[in-house]
Write a protein that holds these residues in place. Structure first.
Motif, short mmCIF file in Angstrom:
data_model
loop_
_atom_site.label_atom_id
_atom_site.label_comp_id
_atom_site.label_asym_id
_atom_site.label_seq_id
_atom_site.Cartn_x
_atom_site.Cartn_y
_atom_site.Cartn_z
N ARG A 13 -0.58 7.84 1.22
CA ARG A 13 -1.98 7.97 0.83
C ARG A 13 -2.59 6.65 0.37
N VAL A 14 -1.77 5.78 -0.19
CA VAL A 14 -2.29 4.54 -0.78
C VAL A 14 -1.53 3.32 -0.30
N VAL A 15 -2.19 2.19 -0.42
CA VAL A 15 -1.57 0.88 -0.26
C VAL A 15 -1.86 0.11 -1.54
N LEU A 16 -0.84 -0.51 -2.11
CA LEU A 16 -1.03 -1.32 -3.32
C LEU A 16 -0.97 -2.80 -2.94
N VAL A 17 -1.97 -3.56 -3.37
CA VAL A 17 -2.05 -4.98 -3.06
C VAL A 17 -2.30 -5.75 -4.35
N PRO A 18 -1.92 -7.05 -4.40
CA PRO A 18 -2.18 -7.84 -5.60
C PRO A 18 -3.68 -7.95 -5.88
N TYR A 19 -4.02 -8.07 -7.14
CA TYR A 19 -5.41 -8.21 -7.56
C TYR A 19 -5.85 -9.65 -7.34
N GLU A 20 -6.75 -9.85 -6.39
CA GLU A 20 -7.23 -11.18 -6.02
C GLU A 20 -8.69 -11.35 -6.43
N ALA A 21 -9.16 -12.59 -6.41
CA ALA A 21 -10.54 -12.89 -6.79
C ALA A 21 -11.53 -12.13 -5.90
N ARG A 22 -11.18 -11.90 -4.64
CA ARG A 22 -12.12 -11.21 -3.74
C ARG A 22 -12.36 -9.76 -4.15
N HIS A 23 -11.45 -9.19 -4.95
CA HIS A 23 -11.61 -7.81 -5.40
C HIS A 23 -12.52 -7.68 -6.62
N VAL A 24 -12.80 -8.81 -7.29
CA VAL A 24 -13.46 -8.77 -8.60
C VAL A 24 -14.87 -8.17 -8.55
N LEU A 64 1.28 -6.89 -15.16
CA LEU A 64 1.52 -6.66 -13.74
C LEU A 64 0.47 -5.69 -13.24
N THR A 65 -0.22 -6.03 -12.16
CA THR A 65 -1.28 -5.15 -11.66
C THR A 65 -1.32 -5.13 -10.15
N PHE A 66 -1.73 -3.99 -9.62
CA PHE A 66 -2.03 -3.82 -8.20
C PHE A 66 -3.39 -3.15 -8.07
N ILE A 67 -4.13 -3.52 -7.03
CA ILE A 67 -5.32 -2.78 -6.62
C ILE A 67 -4.85 -1.64 -5.71
N VAL A 68 -5.41 -0.46 -5.91
CA VAL A 68 -5.06 0.72 -5.12
C VAL A 68 -6.08 0.87 -3.99
N LEU A 69 -5.58 0.92 -2.75
CA LEU A 69 -6.42 1.13 -1.58
C LEU A 69 -6.17 2.51 -1.00
N CYS A 70 -7.19 3.13 -0.44
CA CYS A 70 -7.02 4.33 0.35
C CYS A 70 -6.37 3.92 1.67
N ALA A 71 -5.18 4.43 1.94
CA ALA A 71 -4.43 4.02 3.13
C ALA A 71 -5.19 4.33 4.42
N GLU A 72 -5.86 5.49 4.46
CA GLU A 72 -6.58 5.88 5.67
C GLU A 72 -7.74 4.92 5.95
N ALA A 82 -13.48 -2.43 1.24
CA ALA A 82 -13.97 -1.09 1.61
C ALA A 82 -12.99 0.00 1.21
N ALA A 83 -11.69 -0.33 1.18
CA ALA A 83 -10.65 0.67 0.92
C ALA A 83 -10.30 0.81 -0.56
N MET A 84 -10.85 -0.04 -1.43
CA MET A 84 -10.51 -0.01 -2.86
C MET A 84 -10.89 1.32 -3.50
N VAL A 85 -9.95 1.92 -4.22
CA VAL A 85 -10.25 3.15 -4.97
C VAL A 85 -9.85 3.07 -6.43
N GLY A 86 -9.08 2.05 -6.84
CA GLY A 86 -8.67 1.97 -8.23
C GLY A 86 -7.68 0.86 -8.47
N ASP A 87 -6.98 0.97 -9.60
CA ASP A 87 -5.93 -0.01 -9.89
C ASP A 87 -4.86 0.63 -10.75
N THR A 88 -3.69 -0.03 -10.79
CA THR A 88 -2.60 0.41 -11.65
C THR A 88 -2.00 -0.82 -12.32
N ASN A 89 -1.71 -0.69 -13.61
CA ASN A 89 -1.29 -1.84 -14.41
C ASN A 89 -0.09 -1.51 -15.28
#
Length: 201
Positions: A13-24, A64-72, A82-89
């Motif tokens: 359901r999700v993809v976790l990616v590092p939190y980058e400046a482009r997500h801010v 430690l943090t990841f941005i949560v993306l909707c995998a679909e 466009a796929a960002m839905v949240g974060d986990t820390n």
């Protein structure tokens, strides 16, 4: 924390990616919501402060943090924003009883109402638990949740966390999960059920 700067965790359901400046900018837009700030016990920041916070998450060894993306959505668009839905820390602090190891305070935020109730938060948190255990010396996970946040309390209890403290003045419940062999076996089973792939980018 630079540990995960080249890491991508892929689930069903999700993809976790590092939190980058482009997500801010999108993250900052989310946090303009007073409701979200209340639920996450966050302060309102300016955009420049949000960029500084992103750098802190990248560089500090206790975060430690990841941005949560909707995998679909990500599969369809290949667009992380466009796929960002949240974060986990995770916030790390030395374990008083085992100073060479850490206690990790866990947080999960699914930012938009249309992204909730789809299992994103559960899968993201399971992936984070698994990743953190594999890469960090931890003794237990902890979560501090507002007493009225019924969904988060239910979620962490489903991870076999148990309530250890309730502070009325802060309207906060603390739940903990000691990392045992039995719990790690349960976690591995859960990750196998929910995640297709778990790998570095």
């Amino acid at each position: 924390m630079r540990l995960n700067e080249q890491t991508k965790l892929l689930g069903q359901r999700v993809v976790l990616v590092p939190y980058e400046a482009r997500h801010v900018p999108k993250y900052h837009e989310w946090m303009s919501s007073a409701t979200l700030r209340s639920q996450t016990a966050s302060d309102e920041l300016t955009l420049s402060e949000e960029y500084a916070m992103q750098q802190s998450w990248r560089q500090d060894n206790d975060k430690l943090t990841f941005i949560v993306l909707c995998a679909e959505t990500y599969a369809q668009t290949n667009d992380e924003i466009a796929a960002m839905v949240g974060d986990t820390n995770l916030f790390l602090r030395p374990d008083e009883e085992t100073p060479t190891h850490y206690v990790a305070e866990a947080e999960i935020m699914i930012a938009t109402s249309e992204a909730r109730g789809k299992g994103f938060g559960r899968e993201a948190m399971l992936l984070m638990f698994k990743y953190a255990h594999q890469h960090l010396p931890l003794t237990k996970f902890e979560a501090k949740i507002d007493m009225d946040n019924v969904a988060s309390l239910r979620l962490f209890k489903s991870f076999q966390f148990v309530e250890t403290r309730r502070v009325e003045i802060f309207h906060e419940v603390t739940l903990e999960r000691i990392i045992t062999a039995e719990w790690l076996a349960w976690l591995s089973d859960q990750v196998q059920l929910t995640a297709k792939i778990y790998e570095h980018a």
